[in-house]
Design an enzyme around this catalytic site. Structure first.
Site, mmCIF file in Angstrom:
data_model
loop_
_atom_site.group_PDB
_atom_site.id
_atom_site.type_symbol
_atom_site.label_atom_id
_atom_site.label_comp_id
_atom_site.label_asym_id
_atom_site.label_seq_id
_atom_site.Cartn_x
_atom_site.Cartn_y
_atom_site.Cartn_z
ATOM 1 N N GLU A 105 0.832 -1.207 0.000
ATOM 2 C CA GLU A 105 0.000 0.000 0.000
ATOM 3 C C GLU A 105 0.863 1.251 0.000
ATOM 4 O OE1 GLU A 105 -2.617 1.481 -0.430
ATOM 5 O OE2 GLU A 105 -4.366 0.642 0.570
ATOM 6 N N ASP A 106 0.354 2.299 -0.601
ATOM 7 C CA ASP A 106 1.029 3.598 -0.537
ATOM 8 C C ASP A 106 0.896 4.206 0.853
ATOM 9 O OD1 ASP A 106 -1.716 3.906 -0.843
ATOM 10 O OD2 ASP A 106 -1.580 5.474 -2.359
ATOM 11 N N ASP A 109 -4.497 4.965 6.160
ATOM 12 C CA ASP A 109 -5.070 6.139 6.810
ATOM 13 C C ASP A 109 -6.023 5.637 7.898
ATOM 14 O OD1 ASP A 109 -5.948 8.789 7.203
ATOM 15 O OD2 ASP A 109 -7.350 8.710 5.548
ATOM 16 N N PHE A 158 -2.826 15.568 4.857
ATOM 17 C CA PHE A 158 -2.977 15.055 3.502
ATOM 18 C C PHE A 158 -1.661 15.200 2.742
ATOM 19 C CE2 PHE A 158 -4.359 14.957 -0.905
ATOM 20 C CZ PHE A 158 -5.167 13.829 -0.876
ATOM 21 N N ARG A 171 0.716 12.196 -8.714
ATOM 22 C CA ARG A 171 1.249 10.860 -8.441
ATOM 23 C C ARG A 171 2.711 10.741 -8.867
ATOM 24 N NH1 ARG A 171 -3.002 7.568 -7.049
ATOM 25 N NH2 ARG A 171 -4.994 7.912 -8.072
#
Ligand code: IMP
Ligand code: MG
Length: 180
Positions: A105-106, A109, A158, A171
């Site tokens: 996963e990036d 959260d 964020f 990205r």
């Protein structure tokens, strides 16, 4: 290449948090750690699109040993907020039964996306499941599950870059940038 300190995406401004150099050094370390455990196991790296496409590419090369690479596509985000709904846009195509799976996963959260996917995955009887995330927001986690490999823990802000987007932009930035 020197990277910009400030970048804009859509209506917002972001400032550099981790340089490309720092990002890549950490990914190399993570690859070495995974190598210790999985070098003789022919694991399946399962990248979560779209955000993890760059991290998966770098992490599997840092791992440097025989492995398979596959992707799934899930979505829970719209703009700056998690919607709370996890949709499967591209499902699992690899046969994971009796295989060692490393979900890549990036960012984690709230944890909802991976928590839901974990129950799907377990039904397919893999030999083992581990989670590798490049970023983790510890203050945002609402769904508990073991996260085995973490690149960096970050504050509940964020961020974009290194695969992460703001409404599909940014990205391809080489570093990680946080909302100003
Ligand atoms: P979770 O289900 O709340 O853990 O959300 C995980 C997904 O939301 C990640 O795979 C990202 O695609 C997206 N996401 C969470 N935080 C951020 C962020 O700070 N920037 C960009 N995308 C994010
Ligand atoms: Mg993602």
């Amino acid at each position: 290449m020197t990277e910009p300190q400030i970048v804009n995406a859509h209506d917002l401004s972001f400032e550099l948090m981790f340089s490309e150099e720092k990002v890549l050094a950490r990914v190399e370390e993570m690859g070495r750690t995974l190598h210790e455990k999985y070098h003789d196991k022919n694991p399946i790296f399962l990248g979560v699109l779209n955000g993890a496409f760059i991290f998966t590419a770098d992490l599997t090369r840092a791992f440097g040993e025989q492995c398979e690479v596959s992707f799934i596509k899930l979505s829970s985000y719209s703009g700056l907020e998690s919607t709370g709904e996890v949709a499967t846009l591209i499902g699992l195509t690899s046969d994971v039964e009796n295989r060692h799976v490393i979900v890549v996963e990036d960012i984690i959260d709230t944890g909802k996306t991976m928590h839901e996917f974990l129950s799907t995955l377990r039904k397919m009887n893999p030999a083992s499941v581990a989670f590798a995330t490049f970023l983790l927001k510890p203050d945002a986690i609402k769904y508990e599950f073991p996260i085995d490999y973490i690149g960096f823990e970050i504050p509940n802000k964020f961020v974009i870059g290194y695969g992460l987007d703001y409404n599909e932009l940014a990205r391809n930035l080489r570093g990680i940038y946080q909302l100003k």
